[in-house]
Design a protein around this motif. Structure first.
Motif, PDB file in Angstrom:
ATOM      1  N   LYS A   1      33.345  38.218  53.671  1.00  0.00           N
ATOM      2  CA  LYS A   1      33.670  39.001  52.478  1.00  0.00           C
ATOM      3  C   LYS A   1      34.659  38.258  51.593  1.00  0.00           C
ATOM      4  CE  LYS A   1      33.040  43.960  52.490  1.00  0.00           C
ATOM      5  NZ  LYS A   1      33.701  45.268  52.359  1.00  0.00           N
TER       6      LYS A   1
ATOM      7  N   GLU B   1      35.649  41.611  46.602  1.00  0.00           N
ATOM      8  CA  GLU B   1      34.673  42.561  47.133  1.00  0.00           C
ATOM      9  C   GLU B   1      35.361  43.590  48.013  1.00  0.00           C
ATOM     10  OE1 GLU B   1      32.024  40.029  49.229  1.00  0.00           O
ATOM     11  OE2 GLU B   1      30.868  39.442  47.464  1.00  0.00           O
TER      12      GLU B   1
ATOM     13  N   ILE C   1      37.452  46.051  45.814  1.00  0.00           N
ATOM     14  CA  ILE C   1      36.639  47.076  45.158  1.00  0.00           C
ATOM     15  C   ILE C   1      36.246  48.152  46.160  1.00  0.00           C
ATOM     16  CG2 ILE C   1      34.362  47.482  44.124  1.00  0.00           C
ATOM     17  CD1 ILE C   1      34.723  44.714  42.747  1.00  0.00           C
ATOM     18  N   SER C   2      35.811  47.725  47.342  1.00  0.00           N
ATOM     19  CA  SER C   2      35.388  48.674  48.377  1.00  0.00           C
ATOM     20  C   SER C   2      36.530  49.589  48.806  1.00  0.00           C
ATOM     21  CB  SER C   2      34.845  47.895  49.584  1.00  0.00           C
ATOM     22  OG  SER C   2      34.530  48.765  50.642  1.00  0.00           O
TER      23      SER C   2
ATOM     24  N   GLU D   1      37.750  52.087  45.993  1.00  0.00           N
ATOM     25  CA  GLU D   1      36.839  53.223  45.829  1.00  0.00           C
ATOM     26  C   GLU D   1      36.931  54.176  47.016  1.00  0.00           C
ATOM     27  OE1 GLU D   1      33.132  51.990  43.048  1.00  0.00           O
ATOM     28  OE2 GLU D   1      33.040  51.190  45.081  1.00  0.00           O
ATOM     29  N   GLU D   2      36.952  53.592  48.207  1.00  0.00           N
ATOM     30  CA  GLU D   2      36.922  54.410  49.427  1.00  0.00           C
ATOM     31  C   GLU D   2      38.217  55.179  49.647  1.00  0.00           C
ATOM     32  OE1 GLU D   2      36.944  53.509  54.204  1.00  0.00           O
ATOM     33  OE2 GLU D   2      35.623  52.295  52.949  1.00  0.00           O
TER      34      GLU D   2
ATOM     35  N   PRO E   1      37.289  53.753  40.370  1.00  0.00           N
ATOM     36  CA  PRO E   1      35.966  53.175  40.113  1.00  0.00           C
ATOM     37  C   PRO E   1      35.989  51.653  40.020  1.00  0.00           C
ATOM     38  CG  PRO E   1      36.416  55.004  38.608  1.00  0.00           C
ATOM     39  CD  PRO E   1      37.713  54.669  39.296  1.00  0.00           C
ATOM     40  N   GLU E   2      34.866  51.057  40.377  1.00  0.00           N
ATOM     41  CA  GLU E   2      34.728  49.601  40.359  1.00  0.00           C
ATOM     42  C   GLU E   2      34.995  49.021  38.980  1.00  0.00           C
ATOM     43  OE1 GLU E   2      31.286  46.169  41.047  1.00  0.00           O
ATOM     44  OE2 GLU E   2      31.000  48.177  41.888  1.00  0.00           O
ATOM     45  N   GLU E   3      34.528  49.713  37.922  1.00  0.00           N
ATOM     46  CA  GLU E   3      34.689  49.134  36.584  1.00  0.00           C
ATOM     47  C   GLU E   3      36.153  49.025  36.179  1.00  0.00           C
ATOM     48  OE1 GLU E   3      33.269  53.501  36.029  1.00  0.00           O
ATOM     49  OE2 GLU E   3      32.823  51.781  37.335  1.00  0.00           O
TER      50      GLU E   3
ATOM     51  N   ILE F   1      38.652  48.445  38.304  1.00  0.00           N
ATOM     52  CA  ILE F   1      39.151  47.286  39.054  1.00  0.00           C
ATOM     53  C   ILE F   1      38.758  45.992  38.344  1.00  0.00           C
ATOM     54  CG2 ILE F   1      39.000  46.013  41.224  1.00  0.00           C
ATOM     55  CD1 ILE F   1      40.568  48.572  41.512  1.00  0.00           C
ATOM     56  N   ARG F   2      37.495  45.874  38.017  1.00  0.00           N
ATOM     57  CA  ARG F   2      37.008  44.617  37.418  1.00  0.00           C
ATOM     58  C   ARG F   2      37.644  44.359  36.048  1.00  0.00           C
ATOM     59  NH1 ARG F   2      33.364  42.005  40.285  1.00  0.00           N
ATOM     60  NH2 ARG F   2      31.993  43.110  41.745  1.00  0.00           N
TER      61      ARG F   2
ATOM     62  N   CYS G   1      40.185  36.477  42.787  1.00  0.00           N
ATOM     63  CA  CYS G   1      39.188  37.161  41.943  1.00  0.00           C
ATOM     64  C   CYS G   1      38.004  36.232  41.694  1.00  0.00           C
ATOM     65  CB  CYS G   1      39.797  37.555  40.606  1.00  0.00           C
ATOM     66  SG  CYS G   1      40.864  39.007  40.693  1.00  0.00           S
TER      67      CYS G   1
END
Length: 319
Positions: A179, A183, A186-187, A190-191, A196-198, A200-201, A319
């Motif tokens: 991993k 990645e 993001i996981s 969210e968890e 939300p992923e967006e 973070i990115r 990143c």
């Protein structure tokens, strides 16, 4: 208990380089974990753990030199080494002599050699038994509003086997084999925090990875006194005040905004999980709240946040 921020970081990076690691047959000297075909020491093991593991013919145990060597052929693949280690751990788990193995996760951590090559993978819960370098990610979120700067601090469930009820970063987790840090970030975001992923990115910022050498205490779960050198990929994220992290995992009890004064008090009262505490300290430095002008131990604090580990490590892009 040592007071102040220096004491906080020393409780996480608490392995002393002055400990006896060179004299043969010293009862306090850890056993060095090695793999045949690799010149580097890959981790440290306690004498008690060496005594309790169900070793097979695949291993060479030298009690005089105090080494534990996985004696697979020098040409063995990472998969071959991993299977040999896994067989040993499962045989030991059946004996019931090591409580840490009761937390088996079916998730593996990588063990790297001096050229960044993956030598093998080890079951996550067993990593501290061999004292190998482990990798993780941590995220601290904060907001700025009319009340000033505030940090989103999580509280661990009282049912957690490790550090129950202690304060935590906004999201954190181990970095399993294969991993990338982003990645995993993001996981976990969210968890654990429903971010939300967006977001973070778009908005997350990597900080400098932390490196420290921890000796596990009794709040870590399982056997204490085990060696745990770690690399933590750390991130900061300024959230809009309207964005409120929500627990998405039963292991997280709640989130609350802490003022800087409340954060400093919680640090000094040792309310944080040790490796979450140092991420908070790192953020305070990053944001210019903790400086060499207002903290007399500033440079010693930095030495504990970025400790030079004596084992091979692989530093990935954050990143």
């Amino acid at each position: 208990m040592e007071r102040g921020i220096l004491g906080v970081v020393r409780e996480c990076d608490n392995f002393s380089c002055d400990e006896p690691t060179t004299r043969s047959e010293d009862p306090e000297k850890p056993y060095a974990f090695r793999v045949n075909g690799c010149d580097s020491v890959l981790g440290y093991m306690t004498r008690d753990i060496v005594r309790k593991i169900q070793w097979s013919h695949t291993w060479s145990i030298d009690h005089h030199q105090q080494t534990v060597t996985l004696a697979t052929p020098a040409t063995a693949t990472a998969d071959m080494r991993s299977r040999a280690l896994d067989d040993t751990l499962k045989a030991t788990k059946k004996l019931g002599t090591i409580s840490l193995l009761n937390s088996w996760r079916n998730e593996t951590f990588p063990v790297y050699g001096p050229r960044g090559e993956a030598l093998l993978e080890i079951e996550r819960c067993a990593s501290a038994l061999f004292g190998i370098v482990t990798y993780g990610i941590q995220l601290i979120c904060y907001v700025r509003d009319e009340r000033g700067l505030q940090l989103w601090i999580g509280k661990r469930s009282e049912e957690k086997k490790t550090y129950p009820g202690m304060l935590d970063s906004t999201a954190a987790g181990g970095l399993g084999a294969g991993k990338l840090p982003i990645e995993a970030l993001i996981s976990e975001a969210e968890e654990e925090a429903s971010i939300p992923e967006e977001i973070i990115r778009m908005k997350v910022k990597p900080m400098t990875p932390l490196t420290y050498f921890h000796i596990r205490g009794n709040k870590a779960g399982g056997e204490s006194g085990l060696f745990q050198p770690e690399v933590e990929y750390t991130y900061e994220l300024e959230l809009d005040p309207s964005m409120i992290p929500e627990p998405g995992d039963p292991e997280v009890e709640c989130f609350r905004l802490y003022t800087i004064e409340e954060v400093l008090q919680a640090l000094k009262q040792r309310l944080f999980k040790p490796n979450s505490a140092i991420v908070v300290v790192q953020l305070l430095i990053q944001l210019g709240i903790l400086t060499q002008e207002n903290e007399p131990s500033y440079f010693e604090i930095l030495s504990h946040l970025y400790c030079k580990l004596e084992f091979p490590i692989l530093m990935q892009q954050s990143c």
